[in-house]
Design an enzyme around this catalytic site. Structure first.
Site, PDB file in Angstrom:
ATOM      1  N   HIS A  81       0.831  -1.206   0.000  1.00  0.00           N
ATOM      2  CA  HIS A  81       0.000   0.000   0.000  1.00  0.00           C
ATOM      3  C   HIS A  81       0.865   1.255   0.000  1.00  0.00           C
ATOM      4  CE1 HIS A  81      -2.341   3.232   1.950  1.00  0.00           C
ATOM      5  NE2 HIS A  81      -3.324   2.743   1.228  1.00  0.00           N
ATOM      6  N   ARG A 178      -7.552   0.762  -9.605  1.00  0.00           N
ATOM      7  CA  ARG A 178      -7.904  -0.162  -8.520  1.00  0.00           C
ATOM      8  C   ARG A 178      -9.066   0.406  -7.718  1.00  0.00           C
ATOM      9  NH1 ARG A 178      -2.046  -0.374  -8.342  1.00  0.00           N
ATOM     10  NH2 ARG A 178      -1.256  -2.510  -8.368  1.00  0.00           N
ATOM     11  N   ARG A 225     -11.051  -1.939 -12.206  1.00  0.00           N
ATOM     12  CA  ARG A 225     -11.096  -3.337 -11.783  1.00  0.00           C
ATOM     13  C   ARG A 225     -12.004  -3.501 -10.589  1.00  0.00           C
ATOM     14  NH1 ARG A 225      -5.544  -5.631  -9.600  1.00  0.00           N
ATOM     15  NH2 ARG A 225      -6.275  -4.588  -7.722  1.00  0.00           N
ATOM     16  N   GLU A 321      -3.184 -13.624 -13.258  1.00  0.00           N
ATOM     17  CA  GLU A 321      -2.360 -13.407 -12.055  1.00  0.00           C
ATOM     18  C   GLU A 321      -1.990 -14.693 -11.331  1.00  0.00           C
ATOM     19  OE1 GLU A 321      -3.379  -9.462 -10.072  1.00  0.00           O
ATOM     20  OE2 GLU A 321      -5.358 -10.353 -10.354  1.00  0.00           O
TER      21      GLU A 321
HETATM   22  C1  PEP Z   1      -0.776  -7.255  -9.856  1.00  0.00           C
HETATM   23  O1  PEP Z   1      -1.026  -8.222  -9.134  1.00  0.00           O
HETATM   24  O2  PEP Z   1       0.264  -7.161 -10.557  1.00  0.00           O
HETATM   25  C2  PEP Z   1      -1.717  -6.137  -9.921  1.00  0.00           C
HETATM   26  C3  PEP Z   1      -1.541  -5.168 -10.784  1.00  0.00           C
HETATM   27  O3  PEP Z   1      -2.747  -6.131  -9.037  1.00  0.00           O
HETATM   28  P1  PEP Z   1      -2.593  -5.722  -7.489  1.00  0.00           P
HETATM   29  O4  PEP Z   1      -1.221  -5.154  -7.318  1.00  0.00           O
HETATM   30  O5  PEP Z   1      -3.655  -4.773  -7.193  1.00  0.00           O
HETATM   31  O6  PEP Z   1      -2.779  -7.069  -6.824  1.00  0.00           O
HETATM   32 MG    MG Z   2      -2.974  -8.454  -8.366  1.00  0.00          MG
END
Ligand code: PEP
Ligand code: MG
Length: 452
Positions: A81, A178, A225, A321
């Site tokens: 974060h 996000r 997303r 992912e």
């Molecule tokens: C990732 O996993 O690379 C991504 C862009 O999503 P997040 O960082 O929000 O999990």
């Molecule tokens: Mg991710």
């Protein structure tokens, strides 16, 4: 991460003495007095120009992070974060220092370098060694504006208030917006928010925040997303006591797996998208996080249909992912997606079994591991064969070497941090020119059969 650090117990350290080190996660140099924050309740103590020192930042701390000159955390890696939010706010930050809350003390003046990852004692005047560079406005090769690239160069946004700054980079759109930072900044879990304010208020909150980004970028596309917040982050919020306690939240109840189990909640998020489409925001696209296979994507698609999102008019897609989703890429494509986004923060975490938020193993978080590069290449190849757009939205999409590699593999877009857009664009332009040159040379060496 710091090993030989100097404490202040035996007197003031000399200006320039190294106090701690960590992972430089948001570039820029800043100087200011330390404020140690042990509890989110204390975030109000942060004044303009302070350096926040804390174990880890939380969504409720964003207003304080905006006021601060710099941020230092004990924990977290490059995708935590603190790292993501500080980059977007343009506030220099270092994460994973390990001991910052121990070795620094309230009021002490420090200078941090968010590129190098070093924290040194500042002198009494505490002038910054260099001005903090918020990024976003660097020289571009050859002058006369940014190079135009065939591969789109987009930008990631998590904080709608950073949308204008992101749009001003001239990026070709938002590769990842996000939703979790929007929702978490309400200080309530989504369930609690709906319980307190009702469904309509929830839909309105989300649609208004996405709209800020859609406005700043219009007509450039904005891929937003659906929610992907781990339960340990939700647990910090009002209503968080209802969250399940999980030993491995990153492997747990998050992303599409939670949405599919709580369809009424994700349908509220989807109603926000539909509302924006109805208002004429034809640049807003829906993306689903963390599917494992085609059936996850199919069920998400059905929910979009139930809400009335017109998939012919508005592109939609899925994050890739997990190792399972990489293997299932052909079947996922068959579900009718328009794009995939390579979420390397999670791909690397899951393929290499390295917790992305654990500073202890951050040096093993290798985006360039051959397995990762091979997996991404396979996904891009499958998508290109089927006319499905590909992008990278993980942190490594901001790395010049990764940008070059992916352009050579035929990716159709990259999405970077705000501060990296210019450099990525330059690298992409050069890689494309190199590919053209190689092609031209091949044709000179081997002109092919002559007619006549
Ligand atoms: C990732 O996993 O690379 C991504 C862009 O999503 P997040 O960082 O929000 O999990
Ligand atoms: Mg991710």
């Amino acid at each position: 991460m710091s090993s030989e650090t100097e404490t202040v117990e035996d007197g003031e350290p000399d200006p320039g003495a190294e106090l701690t080190t960590g992972y430089g996660s948001s570039p820029g140099v800043a100087t200011g007095p330390v404020k140690i924050i042990e509890d989110i309740e204390e975030a109000d103590r942060i004044d303009e120009g302070d350096v926040i020192v804390t174990e880890m930042t939380a969504p409720d701390m964003v207003p304080a992070m905006k006021r601060s000159a710099g941020i230092l955390t004990d924990e977290g890696g490059m995708t935590s974060h603190a790292a993501i939010v500080s980059r977007e706010l343009g506030v220099p930050a270092i994460v994973g220092c390990g001991d910052a809350t121990d070795v620094l003390r309230d009021g002490q003046r420090v200078t941090l370098d968010g590129q190098k990852g070093t924290v040194v004692a500042a002198d009494a005047e505490g002038e910054a060694a260099e001005e903090a560079d918020p990024g976003g406005s660097r020289d571009v090769e050859g002058g006369g504006g940014p190079p135009t690239t065939a591969t789109e160069v987009k930008v990631n946004v998590s904080i709608p208030d950073a949308a204008q700054r992101a749009a001003d980079t001239g990026a070709d759109g938002v590769g990842l917006l996000r939703l979790e930072h929007i929702l978490l900044s309400t200080s309530k879990t989504p369930e609690k928010y709906v319980a307190d304010h009702g469904e309509e208020a929830f839909v309105k909150e989300i649609s208004e925040e996405i709209r800020k980004v859609a406005d700043a970028f219009y007509p450039r596309p904005v891929r937003a997303r659906t929610l992907d917040a781990p339960t340990d982050e939700l647990a910090e919020l009002e209503g968080g006591e209802e969250e399940p306690h999980e030993h491995n939240p990153m492997l747990g109840y998050r992303g599409i797996r939670r949405s599919l189990q709580e369809p009424e909640m994700v349908k509220l998020e989807l109603r926000a998208f539909k509302r924006l489409h109805d208002m004429g925001y034809d640049n807003v696209e829906v993306m689903f996080p963390l599917p494992n296979d085609a059936s996850d994507v199919r069920r998400a698609r059905e929910l979009m249909d139930e809400v009335g999102i017109d998939r012919k008019q508005h592109d939609w897609g899925a994050m890739i992912e997990t190792p399972a989703s990489i293997r299932a890429i052909d079947e996922i494509i068959d579900e009718g997606i328009d794009f995939v986004a390579l979420g390397t923060n999670d791909i690397v975490q899951f393929m290499l079994a390295v917790d992305r938020n654990n500073a202890q193993v951050a040096d093993r978080f290798d985006d360039f591991h051959p397995t990762i590069l091979e997996a991404m290449s396979e996904v891009i190849e499958a998508c290109n064969e089927n006319g499905v757009d590909t992008t990278i939205t993980g942190q490594s999409g901001s790395h010049p070497d990764m940008a070059k590699f992916l352009v050579e593999k035929g990716i159709t877009s990259l999405s970077s941090n705000i501060d990296a857009v210019d450099e990525v664009r330059r690298v992409v332009a050069r890689a494309e020119r190199r590919l053209q040159l190689d092609e031209a040379r091949k044709n000179v060496d081997d002109p092919g059969p002559r007619l006549g």
